[in-house]
Design a protein around this motif. Structure first.
Motif, PDB file in Angstrom:
ATOM      1  N   LEU C 273       0.834  -1.206   0.000  1.00 43.95           N
ATOM      2  CA  LEU C 273       0.000   0.000   0.000  1.00 43.95           C
ATOM      3  C   LEU C 273       0.869   1.257   0.000  1.00 43.95           C
ATOM      4  CD1 LEU C 273      -2.811  -0.987   2.528  1.00 43.95           C
ATOM      5  CD2 LEU C 273      -3.028  -0.664   0.063  1.00 43.95           C
ATOM      6  N   PHE C 274       1.908   1.219   0.825  1.00 47.89           N
ATOM      7  CA  PHE C 274       2.769   2.392   0.896  1.00 47.89           C
ATOM      8  C   PHE C 274       3.413   2.689  -0.454  1.00 47.89           C
ATOM      9  CE2 PHE C 274       7.092   4.039   1.355  1.00 47.89           C
ATOM     10  CZ  PHE C 274       6.781   5.305   1.819  1.00 47.89           C
ATOM     11  N   PHE C 279       3.844   6.160  -4.823  1.00 44.16           N
ATOM     12  CA  PHE C 279       4.052   6.329  -6.267  1.00 44.16           C
ATOM     13  C   PHE C 279       2.961   7.231  -6.854  1.00 44.16           C
ATOM     14  CE2 PHE C 279       2.879   4.970 -10.547  1.00 44.16           C
ATOM     15  CZ  PHE C 279       4.078   5.152 -11.209  1.00 44.16           C
ATOM     16  N   VAL C 280       1.704   6.931  -6.504  1.00 42.66           N
ATOM     17  CA  VAL C 280       0.586   7.717  -7.054  1.00 42.66           C
ATOM     18  C   VAL C 280       0.728   9.197  -6.691  1.00 42.66           C
ATOM     19  CG1 VAL C 280      -1.884   8.147  -6.799  1.00 42.66           C
ATOM     20  CG2 VAL C 280      -1.053   5.830  -7.189  1.00 42.66           C
ATOM     21  N   GLY C 287      -1.597  12.473  -8.766  1.00 44.48           N
ATOM     22  CA  GLY C 287      -1.054  12.944  -7.491  1.00 44.48           C
ATOM     23  C   GLY C 287      -0.743  14.430  -7.532  1.00 44.48           C
ATOM     24  N   ARG C 288      -0.150  14.861  -8.632  1.00 43.02           N
ATOM     25  CA  ARG C 288       0.162  16.281  -8.793  1.00 43.02           C
ATOM     26  C   ARG C 288      -1.102  17.113  -8.671  1.00 43.02           C
ATOM     27  NH1 ARG C 288       4.586  18.415 -11.079  1.00 43.02           N
ATOM     28  NH2 ARG C 288       5.469  16.915  -9.652  1.00 43.02           N
ATOM     29  N   HIS C 289      -2.168  16.617  -9.290  1.00 43.66           N
ATOM     30  CA  HIS C 289      -3.426  17.368  -9.249  1.00 43.66           C
ATOM     31  C   HIS C 289      -4.019  17.414  -7.850  1.00 43.66           C
ATOM     32  CE1 HIS C 289      -4.210  17.015 -13.855  1.00 43.66           C
ATOM     33  NE2 HIS C 289      -3.083  17.604 -13.546  1.00 43.66           N
TER      34      HIS C 289
ATOM     35  N   THR E 111       4.275   7.999 -15.756  1.00 44.20           N
ATOM     36  CA  THR E 111       4.832   8.813 -14.675  1.00 44.20           C
ATOM     37  C   THR E 111       5.181  10.189 -15.221  1.00 44.20           C
ATOM     38  OG1 THR E 111       7.001   7.928 -15.194  1.00 44.20           O
ATOM     39  CG2 THR E 111       5.787   6.883 -13.402  1.00 44.20           C
ATOM     40  N   LEU E 112       5.217  11.154 -14.312  1.00 45.52           N
ATOM     41  CA  LEU E 112       5.539  12.517 -14.713  1.00 45.52           C
ATOM     42  C   LEU E 112       6.948  12.567 -15.278  1.00 45.52           C
ATOM     43  CD1 LEU E 112       4.138  14.399 -11.608  1.00 45.52           C
ATOM     44  CD2 LEU E 112       3.133  14.274 -13.889  1.00 45.52           C
TER      45      LEU E 112
END
Ligand code: ATP
Ligand code: ATP
Ligand code: MG
Ligand code: MG
Lengths: 258, 350, 421, 421, 258
Positions: C273-274, C279-280, C287-289, E111-112
């Motif tokens: 999970l970690f 990663f996400v 993730g950026r969003h 990935t970015l």
């Protein structure tokens, strides 16, 4: 003895050195322009004077006495009024509330004297040529960029202070409003206030300033009388840190840009 | 929440009474919570409702979910409905007393159900004797097969929530027995708060400190399950004597498996039928005389009481709660393994 | 890309990659308040040291296992909460959502005879659906998340009670694979293999990154720094795996030769999970969003981010993780209670995320926060349960737990002083 | 004031003060989303009407009294929370602070034989001190308020348990004046007098304001609007006072001739608290600064507002009000429980403030929010306890309470759609 | 057929009428200046085009087709890039993160692609004469006013779009940076982009614009070719709504100011 005198001011943000032993002075009755490229450190310097940033090194002298500025309140108590570049208004208060923030008028029973404040707010705004603010009871969240700036300026000139510092006050203003503000700046100086004006508009600076200080990459390139320089020289000082024998020694102006 | 039950036909006479039919047949019942024992969720409401129907009373049953204020407002609502008798299982004596004085103000008779309201004004107390429950737990623990014949036994206590007066009474009961037992030493005592997660954390630590403990005096079945979980991970399940209470489905399963030594069966019927019959008699204008009294610890008042006795359930009589209808065979024996054990122990699964 | 701008293609100066430069920057960043996980790590070490001193068996393999399996449900829930908190939202119902989902699983498994993996899938699906509805209510109806989740907090508590019903708890059958999660152990060889894979993967990613940056002429972390980080992780992991390799059975004799050896399976779940969520959050557009919306919703909207979809998604993730957390808790207790997930579960998980360094105002937080903060909370609770004894112990225990929590947070805050974005 | 600006003294145009103009503006404001208390009022009416239909005795004088005394602790706590919420902070421990303070009072009164008013003062002082410490930790140490108050939530729960001890509760002596607050009634003549004073005072203030504004040449609310508002308040107040004047003892017989007549004293307490705090928030410098700091902390600091003093003060007010709320609850239950203030107390009070219209993000909220929201919550809880049937009622009750809460909040949110500042 | 055409746009905020049947057009290859006093409604108009505000009445036509703009994304899909006056950056992201927000580059495994983005960000900033941004990995919270503005401008010109709208883009910029931006504006137009420039600086407007539209109190006073007016006329239009026979009919320009 100058009303405002800075000696050897230095300020870093973590690894970023924003100011490095900056000397600066402003005299009562003068308009002192503080100019410099984007990121030169003008706003940082203004915030140091205003007690928003703690100074790392150096001293601020008011009327020749060293003062400790830890809080914006300290600056206000010393008679320094500042319009910061990031206007910082309370969006949930109306125009009146913002203009009197921290210095509300109270009447009987220590209640807010809303009527008196509303009237003073109106008069001030009208004198600054603002015609489109529909009501001084409007929340500032709904104001246009220029209207917000006017409110911030009005807030700072409501009070009789010794030193008034304006950080790019006309950036968002229209033609007429800009004129009003420049006139106001002149008028304040004529009344014996030490006015510091930060601006990127060279026309305005040359028109209204008595003295010009140029910051270059966090260092004070030079501070000269308006009459001693031409506009071209000032622009050169801003962009390269020196112009002829004015400004930083050659090595530093280059070295600093690395 | 309320449940109206029984027959609202006022003309039929009450089961045993020869007196005139009561004018008011409304009885309010206030139950405390869902956490201190599963009995308040189904066993009691079901049995009380059944008894009400049998006695031709209209019963309103509320559960306060552990909130003293909630119970207060439920009491107000019931009084507003015009109940003549209020059965109160208090959350604590203080809030119980407030409800009883409120009821008194409005001329409603109160009966303490299962829990005595210290300093209260209830006309009767109907219950199991909680100190006796604790004593039975203590005695049963000392005669568990895992500890019989041992000269020295180290044991630990895992008590119920300190906010619950009953937990204090249980502890009083079993501590009085265990402290006098020769060769028994208490290694640690902690509260499990009636909460399995807390009990499991607490017992994990206890076992780490005292790996050779021989018995665990744990206040109820839900927390006993947590103790057994930890013992299982150490292959000690069944080798350490573990107590319990409430005869829950899981508890009975553990007793059959031998991981739990016993549980305490408090047949709700023993309380519910007495209480509802009593309520019916009060509503019809009688003033019954109770067989015993219990002294109110704060006021010293002798409260007329009907006290029922609990039954210790071990592997021998494990089928009893099911044959009584207190638990269903389906919930006690949900898996094939348990079903097999059930059959061996005389519980007949459909 | 618009070619207008490339007319004046600039020279990018090659970056100095010396170790000294890197360390200088790191110290400056620390001084400037970008502390990352440092305070949580230091806090964890201090608290652990404290308990290890006052309580003999605290660092025994036996207690270490107990610590890990107790921390697991908190950590999993905190991981989900990080997403919600990153958007400046709150999910008060994560605890009861977990309780409800585990009750659904238990009831399907035992009363309806479903296969165990189907029951688990159903519980997870329920969690995701719950999250979707809450996210939808927040995003489309515009109800503040505090109120939505307060309502569901109450409602799910009731629903769990109804599902579990009069028995007070549903006991999971002994052999069910779910129970193994917290009560069964990874074989030693597999434990070491997994550690190896993890460490090598970590090294590969970090070195690959630095390599790519250097190839592009950008500043990169010096190899020696990466190597020492990897070594650090490897040593910690090896110590843990070694410790977990000891036999934790307290009593051994001729009759019982069984051993409790190896790390619990839940450790593998936590790792997976970690890695996935880390990663996400750090390497995907999504993730950026999430960070962007948390930092400035209006700016994100203007940038073309599908704000309401992001908002719904974080609730879905949070509730999904809450369901996982509920299942892990059920595995720990080998049963599901009628009051599962109520009580302080949620508050402790939020506390964990915040102590780890996640902001409640959105925009700041990482996956590692949930892990470190969850460990801090678990250590406090575990340590406390031995420290205070007696039948009225819970009162003192609560007081001391509160005090320690405050100390941990105070330490964190003072170290970060004024640097909370 | 600097004379520089007055050189060009402007003409301010006299404002039109016609009713039509006022109404036009009002409608436009409503449409623009400045709804004030409208959604909460409408919500309250709808929910009340619903329960009155499904449940006969709901609007009886008896139940009305029950409603008021049940709502009182929630409203008082919500009033304090409004201050904290206005600054965008949270106080999770308000419930347990109230519990602890009432436990202090009870223990001093009963075990140490203090005079009742001294014991009450001590409880209030404890509340203020608690608030001060929490505010100090927030303001000076910079710990997020969620974490501070989570820690104190746990600690105070423990402290109350220790104070009250194993008996589960401390019972207040029957005659103590504190009990009268919720259980004794204002004489009818006094009830009517107080109503009169309140209505006249309200009228005087509103008319005086308008008068002063008109004298200064500013737009003012038309007299007819003020008069209708005052009349509205007067009619509502009179209806309530009249209803409360009925005898609420349902069973009377020869033995008991006592009457339950008049409004409970707690109504007077609520009125006084409301007037005082409303005044403080809307008409004093301090109140203005609270809004300013909640709206933009940095701007307030630059304006010379003593931000950290304001921040500490709201925690002091909140904890002080929590103490009052705890005392009111003790009066209601005539005792103090060892778990007083735990459970859902706090969540419901926060929910009340939010449903009333207070924002959780600071800067928006009023005193009336606490009153209206508290009534909504109390009506839901009171109405619900009669609505749900069945043996597993508590479960269904929770579910339905959650659903209704969500409906109330959803209604509010949809009406305000996107206007949350 | 003009690239961007507005017909009869109206927009109110509660009781405030910000725009009233405004017509406006911008052609590909032209720089169209949008000027007006503070609070005239310029930013509101820009936000309507950008899909941030819903239009009450009127239509937006792109290449002659009426379009519905409900979301900023709709505008982006139609090839409209906007730098708003309130820059709106994510303070918790770094410069690169902000510049690519909503249009991140992804590489393998979705990935970015941080390296590619970092390089493009650097190049763009350098081309805008920004020398003081220490690192593109800096959080934008720490940037100076002018630096923030540069980031916002860079963000919008990174993409090849049909229409670029800049709302007071040079307000906070230094002398050199302002020049760069004006040059950029010219260059964009020369490449066939329809550029709309909102500005209070008449020198800049007269220097760079091909067409000038004047808003006065929420109404479009007039839209004329640059060559047809003098600076004095434009200023008159801004302040009073008319100049000679240009602008609003006399009655309206007075009536509107009440
Ligand atoms: N809080 C901060 N953290 C880190 N760096 C900062 C911070 N504030 C300012 N800086 C840096 O200090 C330098 C000077 O910034 P400052 O705002 O004083 O510039 P300025 O002269 O006002 O520029 P402009 O004309 O653009 O307003 C910039 O490089 C900026 O990035
Ligand atoms: N959200 C809003 N709510 C209410 N009124 C608004 C809102 N936004 C703008 N206004 C009003 O609409 C008018 C036009 O504002 P706008 O921001 O478009 O002016 P502008 O022409 O951009 O001015 P500036 O040159 O000062 O930026 C102003 O009077 C302003 O007060
Ligand atoms: Mg600046
Ligand atoms: Mg604008």
């Amino acid at each position: 003895m100058r009303t405002l005198e800075l000696q050897g001011i230095g300020k870093s943000f973590g690894p970023v050195v924003a100011l490095k032993s900056v000397d600066f002075g402003a005299e009562a009755g003068d308009v002192t322009a503080l100019v410099g490229d984007n990121g030169a450190g003008k706003s940082t310097l203004v915030k140091c004077i205003g007690g928003i940033h703690r100074i790392d090194t150096g001293e601020v002298l008011i009327d020749g006495t060293a003062q400790h500025l830890h809080e914006p309140r300290d600056a206000a108590h010393l008679g320094i009024e500042i319009v910061h570049q990031d206007l910082a208004l309370c969006d949930n208060l109306d125009v009146v509330g913002n203009m009197f923030l921290g210095r509300e008028r109270v009447g009987r029973l220590h209640t807010l004297d809303e009527n008196a404040m509303e009237q003073m707010a109106r008069e001030t705004l009208t004198s600054l040529s603002v015609r489109t603010v529909r009501s001084v009871r409007q929340k500032v969240a709904s104001l246009s960029g220029g209207q917000r700036q006017t409110v911030a300026i009005a807030k700072s000139v409501l009070w009789s202070s010794k030193i008034v510092i304006l950080d790019e006050p006309t950036a968002a203003l229209g033609v007429a409003q800009t004129e009003q503000v420049l006139e106001l700046v002149r008028r304040l100086a004529d009344r014996g206030v030490a006015v510091v004006l930060v601006s990127h508009n060279m026309n305005d600076v040359m028109q209204v300033a008595d003295s010009i200080a140029v910051l270059f990459l966090g260092r004070m390139a030079t501070q000269v009388r308006r009459s001693d320089v031409t506009q071209t020289q000032v622009v050169e000082l801003i962009t390269s840190g020196r112009s002829g024998d004015l400004g930083l020694p050659g090595a530093e102006s280059i070295g600093a840009s690395a | 929440g309320l449940v109206a039950c029984g027959n609202s036909n006022n003309n039929s006479s009450s089961s045993g009474g020869s007196s005139a039919p009561p004018a008011n047949t409304k009885v309010g019942i206030l139950l405390p919570d869902t956490a201190s024992s599963p009995r308040w969720v189904s066993a009691d409401p079901n049995e009380l409702r059944k008894q009400c129907t049998d006695n031709k009373l209209t019963c309103y049953i509320d559960n306060a979910n552990g909130g003293a204020t909630t119970m207060q407002s439920q009491a107000q609502a019931l009084i507003n409905k015009g109940v003549g008798v209020l059965l109160v299982t208090n959350l604590d004596s203080g809030s119980g007393k407030a409800i009883e004085s409120l009821a008194k103000q409005h001329n409603v008779v109160t009966i303490d159900y299962d829990r005595l309201t210290a300093g209260g004004s209830a006309a009767y107390y109907v219950s199991f004797d909680n100190v006796k429950v604790g004593e039975d737990q203590g005695k049963a623990l000392t005669s568990c097969p895992q500890v019989t014949g041992k000269s020295a036994v180290g044991y630990v206590d895992i008590d119920g929530a300190p906010t619950d007066n009953n937990a204090t009474l249980f502890a009083q009961g079993y501590n009085s027995v265990l402290s006098k037992q020769t060769g028994w030493t208490k290694l640690a005592e902690q509260t499990g708060n009636w909460d399995p997660a807390t009990a499991q954390t607490v017992f994990t630590t206890m076992l780490g400190q005292h790996p050779t403990l021989g018995a665990v005096m744990v206040a109820n079945d839900t927390m006993a399950q947590s103790v057994i979980n930890v013992l299982k991970s150490q292959n000690l399940a069944g080798k350490v004597a573990v107590s319990g209470q409430d005869a829950t489905a899981g508890g009975l399963g553990n007793v059959m498996e031998g991981t739990q030594c016993f549980t305490i069966y408090k047949p709700v019927a023993g309380e519910a039928d007495v209480a509802i019959k009593l309520a019916g008699e009060i509503l019809s204008g009688q003033k019954p005389t109770a067989p015993a009294t219990i002294k109110d610890p704060t006021t010293g008042r002798e409260v007329p009481s009907y006290l029922a006795s609990p039954t210790v359930i071990t592997k021998k009589n494990v089928a009893l709660p099911v044959t009584d209808g207190y638990e269903t065979a389906a919930s006690v024996c949900p898996t094939p393994a348990l079903r097999k054990l059930c059959t061996e122990n005389g519980i007949h699964t459909p | 890309m618009n070619a207008v701008l490339t007319e004046k293609a600039p020279q990018h100066q090659p970056a100095p990659s010396a170790l000294a430069e890197y360390l200088r920057e790191y110290v400056a960043r620390l001084r400037g308040g970008e502390l990352g996980s440092a305070p949580a790590v230091v806090g964890l070490i201090v608290i652990t040291a404290f308990f290890a001193i006052v309580h003999q068996g605290f660092l025994s393999a036996y207690n270490l296992e107990a610590l890990v399996i107790q921390a697991a449900p908190i950590i999993v829930m905190a991981m989900g909460l990080v997403f919600v908190l990153l958007l400046g939202e709150i999910d008060l119902s994560a605890g009861t959502t977990g309780g409800l989902c585990s009750a659904i699983m238990a009831v399907l498994l035992l009363r309806h005879g479903w296969l165990w993996w189907l029951a688990i899938l159903a519980a997870l699906a329920a969690g995701l659906a719950i999250g979707f509805v809450m996210g939808w209510l927040r995003s489309r109806a515009g109800i503040p998340s505090f109120v939505i989740t307060l309502a569901t907090f109450l409602a799910f508590q009731g629903a769990t009670l109804i599902l579990v019903g009069g028995q007070g708890s549903v006991i999971l059958p002994a052999g069910s694979p779910l129970i193994n999660l917290e009560n069964s152990f990874v074989p030693l060889w597999l434990g070491w293999t997994l550690l190896g894979v993890f460490v090598l993967g970590y090294a590969a990613v970090k070195l690959g990154d630095a390599q790519a940056r250097r190839r592009n002429g950008l500043t990169a972390t010096p190899v020696v720094v990466i190597v020492s980080k990897v070594l650090g992780v490897a040593v910690l992991g090896a110590a843990f795996t070694y410790e977990m390799g000891k036999n934790r059975n307290l009593i051994t004799n001729a009759f019982f030769s069984s051993k409790a050896q190896g790390e619990p399976w839940v450790v593998v779940l936590l790792m997976v999970l970690f890695v996935v969520w880390h990663f996400v959050l750090s390497r995907t557009r999504y993730g950026r969003h999430v960070y962007a919306v948390g930092g400035n919703e209006e700016a994100s909207r203007r940038g073309g981010v599908a704000v309401s979809r992001i908002r719904i998604s974080v609730f879905v993730i949070c509730s999904g993780m809450a369901a996982v957390s509920g299942l892990v808790a059920a595995s720990l207790l080998q049963s599901v209670q009628s009051n599962a997930g109520a009580g302080n579960t949620l508050l402790l998980a939020v506390g964990a995320a915040v102590i780890g360094g996640t902001s409640l105002f959105g925009g700041r937080g990482r996956m590692i926060d949930a892990v470190l903060g969850g460990l801090v909370v678990a250590v406090i609770i575990n340590g406390m349960s031995d420290l205070i004894q007696g039948s009225n112990s819970s009162g003192y225990e609560w007081v001391v737990t509160g005090a320690v929590l405050l100390l941990a947070a105070g330490f964190d805050a003072v170290v970060r002083r004024g640097k909370t974005l």
